[in-house]
Design a protein around this motif. Sequence first.
Motif, short mmCIF file in Angstrom:
data_model
loop_
_atom_site.label_atom_id
_atom_site.label_comp_id
_atom_site.label_asym_id
_atom_site.label_seq_id
_atom_site.Cartn_x
_atom_site.Cartn_y
_atom_site.Cartn_z
N LYS A 3 -48.64 2.59 -57.14
CA LYS A 3 -47.37 1.97 -57.48
C LYS A 3 -47.17 1.27 -58.60
N ASP A 5 -44.85 -1.76 -60.20
CA ASP A 5 -43.75 -2.73 -60.17
C ASP A 5 -43.70 -3.35 -61.56
N THR A 146 -38.63 -3.10 -62.27
CA THR A 146 -37.32 -3.20 -61.21
C THR A 146 -36.30 -3.89 -62.03
N LYS A 168 -37.57 5.25 -59.06
CA LYS A 168 -37.85 5.30 -57.68
C LYS A 168 -39.24 5.50 -57.46
N CYS A 169 -39.63 6.96 -58.10
CA CYS A 169 -40.92 7.50 -57.82
C CYS A 169 -42.15 6.66 -58.30
N LEU A 171 -41.87 3.26 -58.51
CA LEU A 171 -41.64 2.00 -58.00
C LEU A 171 -42.60 2.34 -56.26
N GLU A 172 -42.27 3.59 -55.92
CA GLU A 172 -42.95 3.82 -54.37
C GLU A 172 -44.13 4.59 -54.60
N LEU A 174 -44.80 7.55 -55.97
CA LEU A 174 -44.42 9.12 -55.31
C LEU A 174 -44.67 10.11 -56.46
N GLU A 182 -42.72 13.37 -48.28
CA GLU A 182 -41.42 12.73 -47.59
C GLU A 182 -40.50 13.64 -46.84
#
Length: 201
Positions: A3, A5, A146, A168-169, A171-172, A174, A182
């Motif tokens: 991840k 962030d 963020t 989003k990818c 941060l998570e 993915l 998912e």
Amino acid sequence: MEKFDTLSGVAAPLPLINIDTDMIIPKQFLKTIKRSGLGVNLFDEMRYDDDGNEIADFVLNKDQYREAQIIVAGDNFGCGSSREHAPWALLDFGVRSVISTSFADIFYNNCFKNGILPIVLSPEQVDVLMKDAEKGSNARIEIDLTAQTVTSADGEVFSFEVDAFKKKCLLEGLDDIGLTMEKAASIDTFEAAASSARPWV
């Protein structure tokens, strides 16, 4: 994928324009399909002489930049061929973000798929961060995905744009496989229904 962030780290200054993917990871290292082990060959032709010895004045061979997590670069970073080994090599070295005024499209997208945040800022903002990076380990640049901000060592805050889905990818954590997983429950439901409806397939 790890991840992303926030990141606070030393940035390596690389004030060159048109750094292409062959400069990032030369073609002779593309035989592997492993994502690990390429960091030692990052910028190979600039880091080492013909005998394999380090070139002392190349930025990543200087003590203060050997563990740089950020690169501040010139315009059009990642141009050239579309090799995904380029972000693999950066990540394996430890680089989690590259800041430039522009990126080649394929390289830019490949970064997000491999846990690296490419940040586009104005030439004036990049100049400020380049000067920061030239201070070595005495200056740390802070990145907040963020909030979509980069903070210089002197506290100047620059905002950057990033696609909401790509954000989003990161941060998570993915990648393409993670995104697919998912949907595992939906995939299983579809497969079960398809198998029942067409058992001969």
